[in-house]
Scaffold this motif. Structure first.
Motif, PDB file in Angstrom:
ATOM      1  N   GLU A   1       0.810  -1.223   0.000  1.00  0.00           N
ATOM      2  CA  GLU A   1       0.000   0.000   0.000  1.00  0.00           C
ATOM      3  C   GLU A   1       0.844   1.275   0.000  1.00  0.00           C
ATOM      4  N   LYS A   2       2.164   1.134   0.139  1.00  0.00           N
ATOM      5  CA  LYS A   2       3.087   2.272   0.160  1.00  0.00           C
ATOM      6  C   LYS A   2       2.606   3.388   1.098  1.00  0.00           C
ATOM      7  N   PRO A   3       2.345   3.063   2.350  1.00  0.00           N
ATOM      8  CA  PRO A   3       1.826   4.084   3.266  1.00  0.00           C
ATOM      9  C   PRO A   3       2.869   5.141   3.616  1.00  0.00           C
ATOM     10  N   ILE A   4       2.379   6.332   3.895  1.00  0.00           N
ATOM     11  CA  ILE A   4       3.214   7.403   4.431  1.00  0.00           C
ATOM     12  C   ILE A   4       2.670   7.691   5.831  1.00  0.00           C
ATOM     13  N   ASN A   5       3.529   7.515   6.828  1.00  0.00           N
ATOM     14  CA  ASN A   5       3.089   7.571   8.217  1.00  0.00           C
ATOM     15  C   ASN A   5       3.799   8.661   9.004  1.00  0.00           C
ATOM     16  N   LEU A   6       3.072   9.191   9.983  1.00  0.00           N
ATOM     17  CA  LEU A   6       3.671  10.053  10.993  1.00  0.00           C
ATOM     18  C   LEU A   6       4.074   9.127  12.142  1.00  0.00           C
ATOM     19  N   ILE A   7       5.372   8.981  12.355  1.00  0.00           N
ATOM     20  CA  ILE A   7       5.889   8.095  13.407  1.00  0.00           C
ATOM     21  C   ILE A   7       6.058   8.916  14.683  1.00  0.00           C
ATOM     22  N   LEU A   8       5.402   8.485  15.758  1.00  0.00           N
ATOM     23  CA  LEU A   8       5.478   9.216  17.026  1.00  0.00           C
ATOM     24  C   LEU A   8       5.936   8.283  18.146  1.00  0.00           C
ATOM     25  N   LYS A   9       6.773   8.815  19.039  1.00  0.00           N
ATOM     26  CA  LYS A   9       7.254   8.048  20.184  1.00  0.00           C
ATOM     27  C   LYS A   9       6.133   7.898  21.207  1.00  0.00           C
ATOM     28  N   LEU A  10       5.936   6.694  21.714  1.00  0.00           N
ATOM     29  CA  LEU A  10       4.884   6.453  22.691  1.00  0.00           C
ATOM     30  C   LEU A  10       5.123   7.241  23.978  1.00  0.00           C
ATOM     31  N   ASP A  11       6.371   7.300  24.444  1.00  0.00           N
ATOM     32  CA  ASP A  11       6.676   8.058  25.665  1.00  0.00           C
ATOM     33  C   ASP A  11       6.370   9.540  25.478  1.00  0.00           C
ATOM     34  N   TYR A  12       6.595  10.060  24.284  1.00  0.00           N
ATOM     35  CA  TYR A  12       6.290  11.464  23.975  1.00  0.00           C
ATOM     36  C   TYR A  12       4.784  11.708  24.065  1.00  0.00           C
ATOM     37  N   LEU A  13       3.988  10.804  23.526  1.00  0.00           N
ATOM     38  CA  LEU A  13       2.534  10.955  23.567  1.00  0.00           C
ATOM     39  C   LEU A  13       2.024  10.959  25.009  1.00  0.00           C
ATOM     40  N   ILE A  14       2.630  10.115  25.849  1.00  0.00           N
ATOM     41  CA  ILE A  14       2.244  10.082  27.263  1.00  0.00           C
ATOM     42  C   ILE A  14       2.682  11.369  27.961  1.00  0.00           C
ATOM     43  N   GLU A  15       3.891  11.805  27.655  1.00  0.00           N
ATOM     44  CA  GLU A  15       4.465  13.002  28.284  1.00  0.00           C
ATOM     45  C   GLU A  15       3.647  14.261  27.995  1.00  0.00           C
ATOM     46  N   ILE A  16       3.107  14.386  26.775  1.00  0.00           N
ATOM     47  CA  ILE A  16       2.353  15.584  26.421  1.00  0.00           C
ATOM     48  C   ILE A  16       0.872  15.480  26.810  1.00  0.00           C
ATOM     49  N   GLY A  17       0.489  14.356  27.404  1.00  0.00           N
ATOM     50  CA  GLY A  17      -0.858  14.238  27.952  1.00  0.00           C
ATOM     51  C   GLY A  17      -1.942  13.828  26.981  1.00  0.00           C
ATOM     52  N   VAL A  18      -1.572  13.253  25.823  1.00  0.00           N
ATOM     53  CA  VAL A  18      -2.600  12.798  24.880  1.00  0.00           C
ATOM     54  C   VAL A  18      -2.776  11.283  24.958  1.00  0.00           C
ATOM     55  N   ALA A  19      -1.936  10.610  25.751  1.00  0.00           N
ATOM     56  CA  ALA A  19      -1.985   9.148  25.831  1.00  0.00           C
ATOM     57  C   ALA A  19      -1.744   8.670  27.254  1.00  0.00           C
TER      58      ALA A  19
END
Length: 203
Positions: A181-199
């Motif tokens: 499917e040749k996807p183009i993805n935004l790769i995000l660190k899981l610890d970063y998502l937790i740190e900024i309060g969205v996860a």
């Protein structure tokens, strides 16, 4: 290079009992209904969570790193776009037709010698909060779309974004060689998502 859509659906079905056991253990204030209707699943609903003694209902889209079984990855790929029969299609992150309230990101998936799923991590991401945070960083759907267009001739690999630290926060990744499917993805660190309060890490 073949699409593994049907294979992934089969694996997700096998993974579901393990996920359900974690939900029941760690989210006792909720009752759960697993969705089997394909139309609802395609609208971003794998699980319906109802908070006990309230009218609160949440739609959960489970995203599992099934390509990386028996591995621990610190990141997750949020789909911006992909190819289908030669045409570019919108990915699930910014798709307004999706009804998703939360992503349940399933990582560090382990199986035993008989290929039975034994353990995993689950990180819940508030979709609205994530998109709002990206907006605050000036990483809107339009901005990311323009960046993707500017690099569409890139053969394969990582593209750094000035708004994100590539080692601690995230980057773009073009999978033009290793996925049908040749996807183009935004790769995000899981610890970063937790740190900024969205996860939040469930387990």
């Amino acid at each position: 290079m073949k699409s593994s859509f049907k294979e992934d659906l089969s694996k997700e079905k096998q993974l579901a009992p393990l996920l359900d056991s974690y939900y029941k253990k760690h989210l006792k204030q909720y009752c759960f209904e697993r969705v089997s209707n394909l139309k609802e699943q395609l609208s971003g609903i794998d699980l319906i969570m109802r908070k006990r003694n309230t009218d609160s209902i949440y739609y959960v889209d489970e995203k599992a790193q099934l390509d990386y079984v028996n591995e621990r990855l610190p990141t997750f790929a949020f789909e911006l776009c992909y190819n289908k029969r030669g045409a570019k299609k919108q990915g699930w992150l910014f798709d307004t037709s999706k009804k998703t309230h939360f992503y349940a990101l399933v990582t560090s998936i382990f199986v035993d010698e008989e290929n039975v799923f034994t353990s995993c991590n689950i990180t819940f991401v508030n979709r609205k909060k994530l998109i709002r945070h990206l907006d605050d960083l000036a990483l809107t759907e339009d901005v990311l779309g323009r960046i993707v267009l500017g690099h569409q001739d890139s053969s394969h690999g990582k593209v750094e974004l000035k708004q994100l630290h590539p080692k601690r926060e995230g980057y773009l990744f073009f999978s033009t060689k290793n996925k049908a499917e040749k996807p183009i993805n935004l790769i995000l660190k899981l610890d970063y998502l937790i740190e900024i309060g969205v996860a939040k890490r469930l387990v």
